[in-house]
Design a protein around this motif. Sequence first.
Motif, short mmCIF file in Angstrom:
data_model
loop_
_atom_site.label_atom_id
_atom_site.label_comp_id
_atom_site.label_asym_id
_atom_site.label_seq_id
_atom_site.Cartn_x
_atom_site.Cartn_y
_atom_site.Cartn_z
N GLY A 1 -25.04 4.56 -49.78
CA GLY A 1 -25.32 3.71 -48.64
C GLY A 1 -26.64 2.43 -49.04
O GLY A 1 -26.83 2.43 -50.37
N ARG A 2 -27.17 2.18 -47.93
CA ARG A 2 -28.47 1.28 -48.14
C ARG A 2 -29.69 1.62 -47.26
O ARG A 2 -29.47 2.54 -46.29
N LEU A 3 -30.72 1.58 -48.04
CA LEU A 3 -32.01 1.87 -47.46
C LEU A 3 -32.09 1.29 -46.01
O LEU A 3 -31.74 -0.09 -46.02
N VAL A 4 -32.56 1.70 -45.17
CA VAL A 4 -33.01 0.85 -43.87
C VAL A 4 -34.32 0.95 -43.63
O VAL A 4 -34.92 2.22 -43.22
N PRO A 5 -35.33 -0.08 -43.82
CA PRO A 5 -36.42 -0.13 -43.86
C PRO A 5 -36.93 -0.35 -42.52
O PRO A 5 -36.35 -0.75 -41.47
N ASP A 6 -38.44 0.26 -42.19
CA ASP A 6 -39.03 0.06 -40.83
C ASP A 6 -39.13 -1.16 -40.66
O ASP A 6 -39.41 -2.28 -41.29
N PRO A 7 -38.55 -1.99 -39.47
CA PRO A 7 -38.58 -3.24 -39.08
C PRO A 7 -40.02 -3.84 -39.20
O PRO A 7 -40.24 -5.18 -39.33
N LYS A 8 -41.01 -3.13 -38.83
CA LYS A 8 -42.22 -3.87 -38.81
C LYS A 8 -43.01 -3.80 -39.92
O LYS A 8 -43.80 -4.66 -40.07
N THR A 9 -42.82 -2.94 -41.02
CA THR A 9 -43.28 -2.88 -42.30
C THR A 9 -42.40 -3.38 -43.54
O THR A 9 -42.90 -3.68 -44.62
N GLY A 10 -41.01 -2.89 -43.32
CA GLY A 10 -40.35 -3.47 -44.40
C GLY A 10 -40.31 -2.28 -45.54
O GLY A 10 -39.62 -2.36 -46.54
N SER A 11 -40.90 -1.17 -45.06
CA SER A 11 -41.20 -0.01 -45.85
C SER A 11 -40.55 1.51 -45.21
O SER A 11 -40.07 1.23 -44.13
N PRO A 12 -40.48 2.51 -46.03
CA PRO A 12 -40.06 3.63 -45.43
C PRO A 12 -41.05 3.78 -43.77
O PRO A 12 -42.16 3.47 -43.92
N LYS A 13 -40.31 4.62 -42.97
CA LYS A 13 -41.12 4.91 -41.84
C LYS A 13 -42.14 5.82 -41.99
O LYS A 13 -41.98 6.76 -42.70
N VAL A 14 -43.35 5.85 -41.56
CA VAL A 14 -44.46 6.83 -41.90
C VAL A 14 -44.79 7.36 -40.64
O VAL A 14 -44.65 6.71 -39.58
N TYR A 15 -45.02 8.60 -40.78
CA TYR A 15 -45.32 9.60 -39.63
C TYR A 15 -46.31 10.44 -40.00
O TYR A 15 -46.86 10.87 -40.93
N GLU A 16 -46.89 11.14 -38.94
CA GLU A 16 -47.95 12.04 -38.85
C GLU A 16 -47.29 13.59 -38.80
O GLU A 16 -46.85 13.65 -37.64
N GLY A 17 -47.07 14.20 -39.66
CA GLY A 17 -46.40 15.53 -39.55
C GLY A 17 -47.46 16.77 -39.57
O GLY A 17 -48.59 16.65 -39.71
N LYS A 18 -46.64 18.19 -39.36
CA LYS A 18 -47.68 19.08 -39.14
C LYS A 18 -48.33 19.48 -40.39
O LYS A 18 -49.53 20.00 -40.48
N ASN A 19 -47.99 19.04 -41.62
CA ASN A 19 -48.55 19.29 -42.69
C ASN A 19 -49.18 17.83 -43.26
O ASN A 19 -49.36 17.71 -44.46
N GLY A 20 -49.49 16.83 -42.53
CA GLY A 20 -50.34 15.65 -42.92
C GLY A 20 -49.15 14.65 -42.84
O GLY A 20 -48.07 14.54 -42.14
N PRO A 21 -49.49 13.12 -43.44
CA PRO A 21 -48.87 11.89 -43.33
C PRO A 21 -47.36 12.24 -44.04
O PRO A 21 -47.59 13.04 -45.05
N GLY A 22 -46.38 11.67 -43.58
CA GLY A 22 -45.44 11.71 -44.47
C GLY A 22 -44.50 10.50 -44.21
O GLY A 22 -44.81 9.42 -43.72
#
Length: 138
Positions: free
Chosen positions: A77-98
């Motif tokens: 398939g193809r990677l679908v980037p975050d429309p705001k940044t053009g990068s992978p989506k960044v999140y704050e998880g229980k073990n820190g950022p991911g």
Amino acid sequence: MHHLVIIVGNLGRDPEMRYTPAGKAVCNFSVGTNRKYTNAAGELVKETVWFRISTWGRTAEVCNEYLVKGRSVYIEGRLVPDPKTGSPKVYEGKNGPGASYDVSASTVRFLGGNGEHHEASGDDEYAGGGEENENIPF
């Protein structure tokens, strides 16, 4: 230009099937890949990378029918980037950022299991993702 990613891994949860308001099937599931290596200090390092997979149309229906948590799959398939940044989506998880790597699958091959070989290939009009994602009611 075009890019293609290939992922071979195991489902981390059972697939979730939904339909767009227009009635188009969408199936989402996560796939984890594992890697083991020895670092410079001689320590064994285990690494797991997770991908969020989306399939559309008939491919989505077949994936929902045959895939279950733990099943091995081959994804193209193809990677679908975050429309705001053009990068992978960044999140704050229980073990820190991911980061979340989203993939719109064009081909899904079911590996292992009961010896049967199933393949779902998406020549669907929505297989590319894009603005159609805005029509998903979730």
